[in-house]
Motif scaffolding. Structure first.
Motif, short mmCIF file in Angstrom:
data_model
loop_
_atom_site.label_atom_id
_atom_site.label_comp_id
_atom_site.label_asym_id
_atom_site.label_seq_id
_atom_site.Cartn_x
_atom_site.Cartn_y
_atom_site.Cartn_z
N ALA A 39 0.82 -1.21 0.00
CA ALA A 39 0.00 0.00 0.00
C ALA A 39 0.86 1.26 0.00
O ALA A 39 0.56 2.23 -0.73
N VAL A 40 1.91 1.27 0.80
CA VAL A 40 2.72 2.48 0.94
C VAL A 40 3.82 2.57 -0.12
O VAL A 40 3.95 3.57 -0.82
N ASN A 41 4.61 1.51 -0.25
CA ASN A 41 5.78 1.57 -1.12
C ASN A 41 5.43 1.47 -2.60
O ASN A 41 6.16 2.01 -3.44
N VAL A 42 4.33 0.80 -2.91
CA VAL A 42 3.98 0.62 -4.32
C VAL A 42 2.80 1.50 -4.73
O VAL A 42 2.93 2.39 -5.59
N GLU A 43 1.65 1.28 -4.11
CA GLU A 43 0.44 1.97 -4.57
C GLU A 43 0.47 3.48 -4.29
O GLU A 43 0.01 4.28 -5.12
N LEU A 44 1.00 3.87 -3.14
CA LEU A 44 1.10 5.31 -2.88
C LEU A 44 2.10 5.96 -3.83
O LEU A 44 1.87 7.08 -4.31
N THR A 45 3.20 5.28 -4.11
CA THR A 45 4.15 5.80 -5.09
C THR A 45 3.49 5.96 -6.45
O THR A 45 3.69 6.97 -7.14
#
Length: 366
Positions: free
Chosen positions: A109-115
């Motif tokens: 969620a943070v490292n991939v999708e938020l990026t």
């Protein structure tokens, strides 16, 4: 430039923001979900910039009030890129990252999708320059040579963390934006003063655990001691990298912000350095890895310390070596970069131990 720094409330984000301030030639917009901490955060960033320069015998070129005027703040939410504070922003620096090594849902969620969302919003709003703060271990090529390029899945990830950071690098490289990827290894305190602006991670976690868990007099100590060298980067060296990199064209560059692997301390060097500080056990025995560790005859506190260290030592059991072409080019251009070697790591350890004793263990604001 007018630069949006995402994740400035984190350790590496503060270093990035301080690096920008030290040149006093850019405006910064800091975004955070916790708007109540902005005044404290701005003060911390200015102080970090001041202390880093003072350790080099220099001072900030502007007053505190003048620096304060260079920093704007904005709430990080789904409307972030539509706020008036982002008018004129031409560069985004994404320092956001989850380090929950084994929580795949949060890491993704943070490292991939938020990026992915940040990149999409940047493109939609005409912000053409993007800096992504990754990790030197993202390629996950242990016992090999990590080049300054985008990697596929040829590596062997020690945790889901490295896999998700590598996926984020792919998103950045495929975004169509003018990008720069900076890959620091494990960031530790200032090479000259030992000052550390981070949390209880990595070697600080081990030092803190040793002070909390180990008795003053250790009869028998057995430790996992992988045959590997530990790569750290000092926070002042990382700041130097960022200051220089932001003054150059990005052009899809990747920088391994790491120390010289061939001179990095071994695991045994670091254990010995710790015992020089807290006292050597009467009997000290080494095991090559966690699975070979014999717990028989160990005191409960020594057992607890070994269990506490297990995950960090598992990650540390790999030999990581890095291409340092970018760092070597910077050094040739006069950029100061202090490798994290045993003497400077000792400076950081002594500073931590001094603070631990002074503050009765309350070193970290957590």
């Amino acid at each position: 430039m007018r630069i949006l720094v995402l994740g400035a409330n984190g350790y590496v984000g503060r270093l990035v923001a301080a690096a920008i301030l030290m040149d006093a030639s850019h405006q910064i917009v800091i975004a955070s979900r916790d708007t109540g901490t902005f005044d404290e955060l701005k003060g911390d960033i200015v102080k970090l910039a001041q202390e880093t320069l003072e350790a080099s015998g220099m001072t900030l070129p502007l007053s505190d009030d003048e620096f304060d005027a260079l920093i704007d703040t904005v709430c990080f939410n789904e409307y972030l890129f539509d706020t008036p504070e982002l008018k004129g922003v031409d560069t985004v620096i994404n320092c956001i990252g989850s380090v929950e090594y084994f929580n795949e849902e949060n890491l993704t969620a943070v490292n991939v999708e938020l990026t992915r969302w940040i990149l999409e919003q940047s493109k939609a709003h005409g912000i053409g320059r993007h800096v992504y703060i990754s990790t030197a271990f993202a390629p996950a090529v242990s016992d090999g040579f990590i080049e300054e390029r985008i990697y596929g899945d040829e590596g062997d990830d020690p945790t889901m963390y490295t896999r998700t950071k590598r996926k984020a690098e792919h998103l950045v490289a495929q975004s169509g934006l003018d990008y720069l990827i900076v890959r620091p290894s494990v960031v530790i305190g200032d090479s000259r003063t030992g000052a550390y602006a981070g949390k209880r991670y990595g070697i600080y976690q081990l030092w803190d655990g040793a002070k909390r868990l180990l008795p003053k007099n250790i009869d028998l100590m057995r430790l996992a001691c992988p045959d590997a060298r530990m790569n750290f980067v000092h926070q002042d060296a990382f700041i130097s990298v960022m200051r220089y990199a932001l003054s150059q064209p990005f052009e899809g560059k990747i920088i391994n912000a790491v120390s010289d692997s061939s001179k990095a301390p071994t695991t045994k060097d670091l254990w010995s350095l710790l015992f020089d500080e807290i006292g050597h056990p009467n009997t000290l025995e080494w095991a090559p890895d966690n699975d070979s560790l014999d717990y028989r005859g160990l005191s409960p506190r020594v057992r607890a310390f070994n269990a506490f260290c297990r995950t960090n030592l598992e990650i540390a059991s790999r030999n990581w070596t890095f291409d340092r072409s970018a760092i070597n080019a910077m050094k040739a251009d006069g950029v100061p970069f202090a490798d994290a070697l045993l003497p400077s790591i000792q400076v950081c350890q002594k500073q931590f131990m001094s603070l631990y004793n002074e503050k009765k263990g309350r070193v970290f604001n957590e």
